[in-house]
Design a protein around this motif. Structure first.
Motif, PDB file in Angstrom:
ATOM      1  N   THR A   1       0.823  -1.206   0.000  1.00  0.00           N
ATOM      2  CA  THR A   1       0.000   0.000   0.000  1.00  0.00           C
ATOM      3  C   THR A   1       0.862   1.263   0.000  1.00  0.00           C
ATOM      4  N   GLY A   2       2.107   1.157   0.427  1.00  0.00           N
ATOM      5  CA  GLY A   2       3.004   2.314   0.445  1.00  0.00           C
ATOM      6  C   GLY A   2       3.686   2.567  -0.887  1.00  0.00           C
ATOM      7  N   GLY A   3       3.323   1.814  -1.922  1.00  0.00           N
ATOM      8  CA  GLY A   3       3.908   2.017  -3.241  1.00  0.00           C
ATOM      9  C   GLY A   3       5.168   1.197  -3.497  1.00  0.00           C
ATOM     10  N   GLY A   4       5.495   0.318  -2.607  1.00  0.00           N
ATOM     11  CA  GLY A   4       6.679  -0.524  -2.789  1.00  0.00           C
ATOM     12  C   GLY A   4       6.313  -1.927  -3.227  1.00  0.00           C
ATOM     13  N   GLU A   5       7.334  -2.764  -3.297  1.00  0.00           N
ATOM     14  CA  GLU A   5       7.140  -4.168  -3.621  1.00  0.00           C
ATOM     15  C   GLU A   5       7.801  -5.023  -2.555  1.00  0.00           C
TER      16      GLU A   5
END
Length: 163
Positions: free
Chosen positions: A99-103
């Motif tokens: 959800t924080g834009g990472g993987e």
């Protein structure tokens, strides 16, 4: 009475024989090993793994993951599977968009199980620790053993009181 109890526990053990093996896992970033970064649980089909010879990759039947306050499931994973090498479970593999834009990538290969968290061009590595969850049959056998020990202790006490 005692024989009926043991018979019932044995029947329960056979009835509870599961086809799925379940494992817990937890992970910590290598840079901060004392702080848990993620935790979760996954399941595999025992029959599929046994038929495959306990070597290679096998489908996950369930996967839950808690990472940085968010929860993820098997349905959100890309390319989820579990890796076995030379008959030993190495660990789960799956890729999640956080959800924080990472993987977040769970990675298990060459005898190592770990994870990578990538965000904003930075990669952070971590190690996974995996443990089996006891099956219901194991719990039933443990309870049967404790009951048998209790019955033996009670019988000895009665014999000592009569002597």
């Amino acid at each position: 009475m005692f024989r009926k109890t043991l018979t019932a526990l044995a029947a329960l053990t056979l009835a509870c024989a599961a086809q799925a093996a379940t494992y817990n896992f937890s992970g910590a970033f290598d840079a901060n090993p004392g702080v848990a970064a993620l935790s979760g649980q996954f399941s595999i089909d025992d029959a599929e793994v046994a038929a495959g010879g306990f070597d290679g990759s096998f489908a996950l039947t369930a996967l839950t993951l808690n990472f940085m306050g968010d929860s993820y499931t098997l349905g959100q994973a890309t390319d989820p599977y579990v890796q076995f090498e030379t008959g030993s479970l190495i660990g789960p593999n799956a890729l999640f968009s956080t959800t924080g834009g990472g993987e977040l990538a769970l990675q298990s290969f060459f005898g190592f199980s770990g994870f990578t968290y990538s965000i904003g061009g930075s990669d952070t590595l971590g190690s996974l620790s995996i443990s089996a969850v006891p099956e219901p049959g194991t719990w039933a056998m443990s309870l049967a053993g404790l009951a048998a020990l209790g019955a033996i202790a009670r019988r000895r006490r009665q014999q000592q009181q009569q002597a």
